[in-house]
Structure formats: structure tokens, C-alpha cells
Design a protein around this motif. Sequence first.
Motif, mmCIF file in Angstrom:
data_model
loop_
_atom_site.group_PDB
_atom_site.id
_atom_site.type_symbol
_atom_site.label_atom_id
_atom_site.label_comp_id
_atom_site.label_asym_id
_atom_site.label_seq_id
_atom_site.Cartn_x
_atom_site.Cartn_y
_atom_site.Cartn_z
ATOM 1 N N HIS A 47 0.830 -1.206 0.000
ATOM 2 C CA HIS A 47 0.000 0.000 0.000
ATOM 3 C C HIS A 47 0.865 1.258 0.000
ATOM 4 O O HIS A 47 0.593 2.212 -0.751
ATOM 5 C CB HIS A 47 -0.913 -0.013 1.223
ATOM 6 C CG HIS A 47 -1.824 1.181 1.302
ATOM 7 N ND1 HIS A 47 -1.489 2.328 2.012
ATOM 8 C CD2 HIS A 47 -3.046 1.412 0.760
ATOM 9 C CE1 HIS A 47 -2.463 3.202 1.912
ATOM 10 N NE2 HIS A 47 -3.406 2.682 1.156
ATOM 11 N N LYS A 50 2.557 1.892 -3.385
ATOM 12 C CA LYS A 50 1.575 2.311 -4.379
ATOM 13 C C LYS A 50 1.210 3.776 -4.203
ATOM 14 O O LYS A 50 1.025 4.515 -5.189
ATOM 15 C CB LYS A 50 0.318 1.439 -4.262
ATOM 16 C CG LYS A 50 -0.781 1.788 -5.252
ATOM 17 C CD LYS A 50 -1.991 0.896 -5.073
ATOM 18 C CE LYS A 50 -3.113 1.276 -6.025
ATOM 19 N NZ LYS A 50 -4.313 0.409 -5.824
ATOM 20 N N LYS A 51 1.111 4.235 -2.954
ATOM 21 C CA LYS A 51 0.664 5.596 -2.683
ATOM 22 C C LYS A 51 1.814 6.600 -2.597
ATOM 23 O O LYS A 51 1.662 7.760 -2.984
ATOM 24 C CB LYS A 51 -0.132 5.624 -1.368
ATOM 25 C CG LYS A 51 -1.404 4.810 -1.380
ATOM 26 C CD LYS A 51 -2.416 5.367 -2.358
ATOM 27 C CE LYS A 51 -3.729 4.598 -2.279
ATOM 28 N NZ LYS A 51 -4.728 5.130 -3.249
ATOM 29 N N GLN A 52 2.963 6.178 -2.068
ATOM 30 C CA GLN A 52 4.036 7.112 -1.759
ATOM 31 C C GLN A 52 5.251 7.006 -2.686
ATOM 32 O O GLN A 52 6.054 7.936 -2.731
ATOM 33 C CB GLN A 52 4.511 6.891 -0.307
ATOM 34 C CG GLN A 52 3.421 6.999 0.733
ATOM 35 C CD GLN A 52 2.896 8.417 0.882
ATOM 36 O OE1 GLN A 52 3.604 9.373 0.640
ATOM 37 N NE2 GLN A 52 1.635 8.536 1.274
ATOM 38 N N ASP A 54 5.194 5.320 -6.067
ATOM 39 C CA ASP A 54 4.864 4.663 -7.323
ATOM 40 C C ASP A 54 5.665 5.202 -8.496
ATOM 41 O O ASP A 54 5.735 4.572 -9.555
ATOM 42 C CB ASP A 54 3.356 4.779 -7.606
ATOM 43 C CG ASP A 54 2.895 6.224 -7.763
ATOM 44 O OD1 ASP A 54 3.457 7.090 -7.067
ATOM 45 O OD2 ASP A 54 1.979 6.474 -8.568
#
Length: 407
Positions: A47, A50-52, A54
Motif C-alpha cells: 500500500h 503504491k501511494k508514496q 509509485d
Amino acid sequence: MSLWARQSKLLVLGVSMGRGEFTCLGSVIKTGLLVGGSGLIGGGILHYFKKQADCEFELLAPNSKQLSLRDPEDIRAWVRRFRPEFIINCAITALDSSPLLAYETNYLGTLYLARAALELGVPYIHFSSAAVLPPGENLTEDDRLELTADLPNYPKSKLLAELALAELHQKYGLDYTNIRLAVVYGAHDHKVQGFHRLLFSIADQTMPLLFTNRQATHSYSNAKKVPPFVHHLLRHREEFGGKTWHFVDPLPVSLSELIITIKSYLELKRPREIYLPYPLARFGAGMMRGITRLLGRIGIEARMPAELLFMESFYQTQTLSSRRLRASSFVDPKPQATVFTELPHLLEYYLSRWEALNLITPYNQDFFACRQRGEKFAQEPQRLLNELDEEVGEPMLGDSEAPRKES
């Protein structure tokens, strides 16, 4: 300096220093293989990246059906097909796994992945456990249990893996980082295990007395801080490669104090503040195992919590030194966070989840504000439909207009 390290330095130059935002550089995005992505630690890493991150890293996270650590052919197929530029292994077996499962997953699986990383010339990030350490205070990364045949399956397999990684590094130059975690706490663990087993037993009122003593203290690891650490060590291989790191909160925690705090927060009467001596606790656990076996013989499925295999550790102190971590270039993103500061959020998340799964009986309907929606669904379903126009009036996607009501 290795080619991987030089590429990482070029990657860091692509970070906008003005606002700390990442600038995509396309060709420098690195693809990694993450094994164990469905667990608490692996899911958090997936997670976060993917968010921080990518624009820097892309993680492939096959499930155990797609890639089994017990099957070297699975690993060969994935590595040959995708050629990952780093490998992260978060996979573990249950504490009470059979000797064969622990050996094949925790040891052989680690060895297969490490050998693949070695042949590709890429970093290998491995997650280990404080189970490989003896009792004691301020234990360092150099401390380990003695490898003997009578060790339980879980610590034996994790210890074997650590020793094998160290040998691959010394003899063949494997670029690896070994991260030892202590008692892990954090939201989104879909299994009732470890620290969350403690929460569950208190919330479910199945702990009548304190199964510990006043002196026992332990180190704790914040699952939410692990992904930023992995991100950092991938960027700084020269500093973090070839070493073991204790990733724990700086201050140890008294087990009895933690239990009493959870009990007080939930306004419960149990467990009573009576410290059950270890010999009595061990005798009681032995009796329960006998009852469990008898129930199994008459067709009733029952299992003892796996944590009871390590009941002796409830009565012993084991604290890990974080001096090496604190002296490194890694900066704790939330230094004030401890298991005590995170308790309100953890209790709200897990109690709501366990109640929704009918694992525990609701004991305080007004405890969390988030339950109001559930109560509205149960008591006033028509009111939810009446509020539909108000909800649709707000844009769902944020960057588009809300739909207009047709006349």
C-alpha cells in the motif's frame, strides 16, 4: 559502487526538493518482487509503495497460489519472466506450523529467493523475528539463540534462514538486509495472532487473570513505520546492505501495564489484577491441550492459540537494542508513536472488525462513533434512503460535477 547503487543515486536526483514531491523519470522506475503481500507487513509495504513511491518503484505481489515459496519452479518462472530489481520477503508460516511447512517456507523459501537475488545481482530484503533471540535486555543484532534440534519449529527455521543469509553474504557477496521485528502492532491484520491475539482475548473476556509477572517487558514494532524504512534502505544500499537491523520502538513495554491499560480503556472488569505464576499457567495450558485432543477424537474441532507455545516468554523480559537504527540515516516518521498512543485506533479498528465477523459479542454499543451508521442500518433503514439525495449531491470523484436530479 555497484550499478544498482549508482542507479539509485540517479533516482534520488529525480526528487523535487521544493515540496518533497516525486518526479517520474520513467526509465529509472525499479520493479521489485514482494512475497507475502497479503500479511500485515507485506500488505502495508504494498500500500505504501503504491501511494508514496509509485514513481520510483513498482511492486509485483503474487499470492501463494501464483508463487509458492515451497516450489522452486514457481520462483524460477517469476524471476525469469519479470527480472525483478530487488526482492522483499515478508512471508512466514504460523507459529504452530509443522516441521516440514516451517522448513520449506521459512528456510528453503528464503534460500531460493536469496539465491535468485544473488544470481541477478539485486538486493534481497528479508524479514525475521525476535523469536531467534534469547531472553534478555538490550539485545543487539549480533545476539542469537544457539541452533539446536530441540528449538521449536518457528524459531529454528527463522534462525536457519538468518545464518544462511549471512553465509551467502560473506562467501558470495549477497546484497541483503535482514530486518528483525519484535511484537508487531498495527491495523489491517486479518489474522488473530500475536499482539492482536492479546487484544482479542481481553475484548472477548477470555483472560481471567494476568498470564505474566510484574517484571516482564518486551520490545514492540510499529507496522506502519516499516514501509518507510524499506523505502529508505532501498535508496541507501551501501549503508544498510549486509547487516541485520532491529526495527523496534526505542522504549520497551511492560506486558502487565499494557494489559491493564487495554482493560481500563475498554472499561472491563477482567482480567483481574492477579498475577498467575508460570508453573500454574503451564499446568493449565497442559490441561487445555489434553481437553483439545479429547474433543478432536469425538469430532469437535478445537485448537489452542499458537501463542501458547511461547507462554514462557510472557514471563520473561526480551528487549531489543535500537541503537544501530537510531544511529543510521533513517529518520523515524512518527517518533512519538508507541503501542500506547496507537491503542485507541487499534481498538476501534479490530473491535469493529471482530464484531462484524461475529467473533466477539458487542459489549458497549456507544463506545465508538463509527457504530452509529451500523445502528442506523439496523434500526432506521428507511432513513438511509431519505439521505440518498444529500449524499449524491456531493461529487463522488472530487474532480467532477455531482449529478443533477432529473425533473
